[in-house]
Enzyme design. Structure first.
Site, PDB file in Angstrom:
ATOM      1  N   HIS A  13      19.274  -7.773  19.146  1.00  0.00           N
ATOM      2  CA  HIS A  13      20.676  -8.094  18.949  1.00  0.00           C
ATOM      3  C   HIS A  13      21.490  -7.257  19.909  1.00  0.00           C
ATOM      4  O   HIS A  13      20.934  -6.596  20.790  1.00  0.00           O
ATOM      5  CB  HIS A  13      21.064  -7.835  17.497  1.00  0.00           C
ATOM      6  CG  HIS A  13      20.372  -8.742  16.533  1.00  0.00           C
ATOM      7  ND1 HIS A  13      20.439 -10.105  16.630  1.00  0.00           N
ATOM      8  CD2 HIS A  13      19.577  -8.471  15.480  1.00  0.00           C
ATOM      9  CE1 HIS A  13      19.730 -10.634  15.651  1.00  0.00           C
ATOM     10  NE2 HIS A  13      19.185  -9.665  14.945  1.00  0.00           N
ATOM     11  N   THR A  14      22.812  -7.242  19.698  1.00  0.00           N
ATOM     12  CA  THR A  14      23.710  -6.495  20.579  1.00  0.00           C
ATOM     13  C   THR A  14      23.235  -5.049  20.768  1.00  0.00           C
ATOM     14  O   THR A  14      23.014  -4.338  19.793  1.00  0.00           O
ATOM     15  CB  THR A  14      25.127  -6.465  19.978  1.00  0.00           C
ATOM     16  OG1 THR A  14      25.428  -7.756  19.460  1.00  0.00           O
ATOM     17  CG2 THR A  14      26.139  -6.088  21.030  1.00  0.00           C
ATOM     18  N   GLN A  15      23.075  -4.670  22.006  1.00  0.00           N
ATOM     19  CA  GLN A  15      22.682  -3.295  22.297  1.00  0.00           C
ATOM     20  C   GLN A  15      23.858  -2.484  22.813  1.00  0.00           C
ATOM     21  O   GLN A  15      23.813  -1.271  22.850  1.00  0.00           O
ATOM     22  CB  GLN A  15      21.570  -3.285  23.355  1.00  0.00           C
ATOM     23  CG  GLN A  15      20.318  -3.970  22.901  1.00  0.00           C
ATOM     24  CD  GLN A  15      19.601  -3.155  21.831  1.00  0.00           C
ATOM     25  OE1 GLN A  15      19.324  -1.977  22.017  1.00  0.00           O
ATOM     26  NE2 GLN A  15      19.311  -3.789  20.702  1.00  0.00           N
ATOM     27  N   SER A  16      24.881  -3.172  23.253  1.00  0.00           N
ATOM     28  CA  SER A  16      26.067  -2.480  23.750  1.00  0.00           C
ATOM     29  C   SER A  16      27.241  -3.445  23.725  1.00  0.00           C
ATOM     30  O   SER A  16      27.037  -4.657  23.796  1.00  0.00           O
ATOM     31  CB  SER A  16      25.830  -1.999  25.177  1.00  0.00           C
ATOM     32  OG  SER A  16      25.593  -3.115  26.003  1.00  0.00           O
TER      33      SER A  16
END
Lengths: 260, 289, 255
Positions: A32-35
């Site tokens: 999923h979103t890492q940053s």
């Protein structure tokens, strides 16, 4: 011959036989979103004796690029709650829609009292914690400002991990480092809130916005500010920092191209 | 009711030899006993009104609101079985919320009426369910302004695609009525429930299709019609419940809300007066005789 | 076997537009012992008659506290009430957990109403056979709601359901105007008197067969039984001997 991009740099099918396409996959677990991508920077807020002041600038950055300059990061929920968003802007938009649908549901009946700031903070922190537990966090740091069930000033934060914190003054992002110490000079503890007037709180928060603009390269001088009291929410979204003084910049050494 | 005893009316979704679906017709009977509900589409908004019969002295006065809000800009008033009315409303709210999730904008009244028509119709198709025992009137104001998309936080580029054609009229007041069969029509003035015949003939006198009746006049007419349709001799006491929705620059700012107490009481006063007026005329007539 | 062809299930309308199965379910409420509820501007009170199956058995549970701010009283099938009360407890906790808010009474009432409605529109389900009075306090003050098996719910000033409850309702209607200004103790007395009205001549209210539930502004909903209600019973029915306008007759037979 196969000219498709996925064949570039691969052994030729006509010479070496068909390439096993499973090798193309870079097998990895779901991510999923890492940053965050497009981001808003600090939100600052301070309680005063009759309410809360909250401010955030109108910039959404794409990395170091000042990409959108009219982004409203303070969202009014109802007549007693404002939510300030730091962090990813698309996640903020998702949360905004979530709050919108919540508000619609809350207003089906006009005989019930609507959610106060404390209720909303509890709700948002559960949302944030649920998402971090799914390893799919909403990349935001929120400040919830308004009035609690007893119509007393309320200010608390919830972040992308679902961590919650409450204090008479709060700031997210860069502001947590730069604005918080300044505000604590005036409002060190809950007891001090009683000595702070609305105007004191406004000028304090505005001063912090200025300091942040001086030192935070992801900030801008156009900002939104909201004052929440029993009288309702006073939200302005096109404030500009006044009386800037860049004289201090002359004394900064060690950056840029100056010689000595 | 010649069909009774033939067996074709015992199950939903069964046609009789002459092509009727009796269970749906019986559901309509449930509606015909309910308090009168009306809706008026005025030039600058919609009024919904309901004759709420007082079934017990022990009821809390002014509580138990029956006209429901869907999304922010629409109202539903229904006549018939109360719990079925709530089922209808809860589905309507779900539809409106689902529409928003997909399109990031409020559902148009016409689309909601269409979806609810489809939903109600589904309850006429299967023997495992029964049709809705309600006729519902849906009134709403579709925004005339270009609204921000849900979640929009800035203004975006001033040029490029997504612009609207100039000079085209958007939005306005809309009114629909959905019957137990799933059938629905758009209306200028709609009425259902016990007093619908009287209410309809009163609505017809208003020449609503001219589009000249203002919202505030509509409120007063709505109150009067409910009072006229109420049969003092036969029916129990009633409370008048009224809601309205106006344009963005009107009194409700595009929201569906209760008609303010003062205006409702004024409308009720006028309604009672107009009724007394009729009585007085009659009395005078009698005295002359 | 059936009274007519239209009362086999809850998905069949009669030619008059009635649903007999739902109406029969309402009869189940009338089989249950009587419960009453009253609200004032500050308090909400529930009172109930408990039955026992035999001399040595325990008495029924008629009043169930759900959350710290409200409770319910039931008349009809107790097991149906248990299903509903479990659901209400779960919904109330969810509200406290997600919003840190005591669930509004109108909200929880509508949630069980919607559940009950579903049971009247689908084949293979049956309507609930229980009526409830939901009483307590939320952010808008004290409330009393009545729930019926049909899924009809109404906010009331006072209400009585269950066997012979018409007598209680008549009492309540007669004193309707005085409830608003009643204090806590007065309201309890009214509830007990209303309850007494519904009792057959040879029965009386005792510490064993009576339950009282009270919620108020700044006061958690609590259930009172046994010796905790002895004083109220004594005070209430002494008063009546002292020349209260009704029930004087009933009192004389008691003494």
């Amino acid at each position: 011959m196969n000219h498709l991009p996925q064949a570039w740099g691969r052994p030729r099918d006509d010479v070496y036989g068909a390439y096993d396409p499973s090798h193309f996959q870079n097998a990895a677990p779901n991510q999923h979103t890492q940053s965050p991508i497009v981001t808003g920077t600090s939100v600052v807020a301070a309680k005063f004796k009759d309410g809360v002041v909250i401010a955030a600038d109108n910039l959404a950055s794409y990395g170091s690029l000042a990409r959108f300059t009219d982004v409203k990061r303070l969202r009014k929920f109802n007549d007693e709650v404002v939510v300030g968003f730091g962090g990813d802007v698309s996640d903020m938009q998702y949360l905004d829609r979530l709050l919108n649908s919540l508000d619609i549901r809350e207003n089906y009946s006009n005989t019930e009292s609507s959610l106060n700031a404390k209720n909303l903070h509890t709700y948002l922190s559960k949302v944030m914690y649920k998402r971090r537990s799914d390893f799919n966090p909403l990349w935001n740091h929120l400040l919830i400002a308004g009035l609690d069930g007893d119509a007393k000033p309320f200010l608390a934060s919830a972040d992308l991990l679902g961590t919650t914190f409450s204090s008479p003054t709060l700031a997210t992002g860069f502001g947590a480092h730069l604005a918080q110490p300044i505000m604590r000079r005036t409002i060190p503890d809950e007891a001090a809130v009683q000595n702070v007037s609305k105007d004191d709180a406004i000028s304090l928060v505005k001063e912090c916005m200025k300091v942040l603009f001086y030192r935070d390269a992801r900030s801008m001088d156009k900002y939104s500010i909201a004052i929440i009291t029993k009288a309702g929410v006073e939200l302005t979204e096109d404030e500009r920092l006044e009386n800037q003084s860049w004289a201090f910049a002359e004394s900064i050494r060690g950056y840029g191209t100056q010689v000595n | 009711m010649t069909s009774i005893g033939t067996g074709y009316d015992l199950s939903n979704s069964v046609f009789s030899p002459d092509g009727r679906n009796f269970q749906v017709e019986y559901a309509v009977k449930a509606v015909e006993n309910g308090g009168t509900a009306i809706g008026i589409r005025c030039k600058d908004g919609v009024v919904l009104a309901l004759e709420k019969l007082i079934t017990s002295k022990l009821l809390k006065p002014g509580a138990n609101k029956r006209i429901a809000t869907v999304d922010r800009n629409m109202g539903v008033v229904s006549s018939g079985l109360l719990p079925d009315g709530r089922h209808f409303v809860s589905r309507a709210r779900d539809e409106a919320a689902q529409w928003r999730q997909l399109y990031k904008a409020p559902i148009p009244t016409s689309a909601l009426a269409n979806r609810m028509g489809s939903y109600v119709q589904m309850y006429t198709l299967y023997s495992s369910v029964r049709p809705f025992g309600v006729t519902a009137i849906v009134g709403g104001w579709d925004s005339e302004a270009e609204l921000p998309v849900d979640g929009q936080v800035g203004s975006g580029p001033k040029v490029g695609s997504g612009g609207k054609k100039g000079g085209v009229k958007h939005g306005g007041p809309f009114l629909y009525m959905i019957e137990p069969s799933g059938l629905y029509w758009g209306y200028y003035g709609a009425a259902t429930g016990k007093g619908r015949q009287i209410a309809k003939s009163e609505l017809e006198k208003l020449n609503l299709s001219d589009g000249t009746l203002s919202l505030e006049e509509g409120v007063k007419e709505a109150a009067r019609i409910i009072y006229v349709a109420h049969d003092d001799n036969k029916d129990k006491d009633f409370e008048l419940e009224m809601t309205w929705v106006s344009s963005l620059d009107g009194p409700t700012k595009g929201r569906h809300e209760d008609v303010p107490k003062e205006l409702r009481e004024e409308a009720e006063r006028l309604a009672k007066k107009s009724l007394e007026g009729d009585d007085e005329d009659e009395d005078e007539g009698k005295m002359e005789e | 076997m059936f009274r007519n062809n239209y009362d086999n299930d809850s998905v069949t309308f009669s030619p008059q537009g009635r649903i007999f199965q739902v109406e029969y379910a309402s009869e189940a409420v009338k089989q249950g012992s009587v419960v009453v509820g009253i609200v004032s501007k500050t308090h909400a009170v529930l009172a109930a008659i408990k039955r026992n199956a035999e001399e040595l058995s325990s008495y029924q549970k008629k009043i169930i506290p759900i959350d710290s701010h409200y409770g319910i009283a039931l008349a009809g099938l107790a097991s149906d009430a248990r299903v509903l009360s479990n659901f209400m407890k779960q919904q109330s906790l969810a509200s406290r957990l997600t919003y840190d808010r005591a669930i509004p009474l109108s909200e929880i009432t509508l949630r069980i109403a919607d559940r009950a409605q579903t049971n009247t529109q689908q084949y293979g389900k049956r309507p609930y056979g229980v009526g409830l009075l939901i009483a307590g306090v939320d952010s808008k003050g004290p409330h009393l709601f009545e729930f019926q098996p049909s899924g009809v719910t109404q906010e009331m000033v006072a209400c009585g359901i269950g066997a012979r409850s018409q007598m209680a309702r008549t009492y309540l209607e007669r004193h309707l105007d005085s409830f608003g200004g009643c204090g806590r103790e007065e309201l309890i007395k009214h509830a007990l008197r209303a309850l007494k009205e519904s009792l057959s001549q040879d029965k009386e209210l005792t510490v064993d067969n009576t339950s009282v539930g009270i919620g108020g502004i700044g006061e958690n909903f609590a259930l009172y039984e046994g010796q905790d209600i002895a004083e109220w019973l004594d005070a209430t029915f002494e008063n009546r001997e002292g020349g209260d306008d009704e029930g004087g007759d009933a009192m004389e037979t008691d003494s």
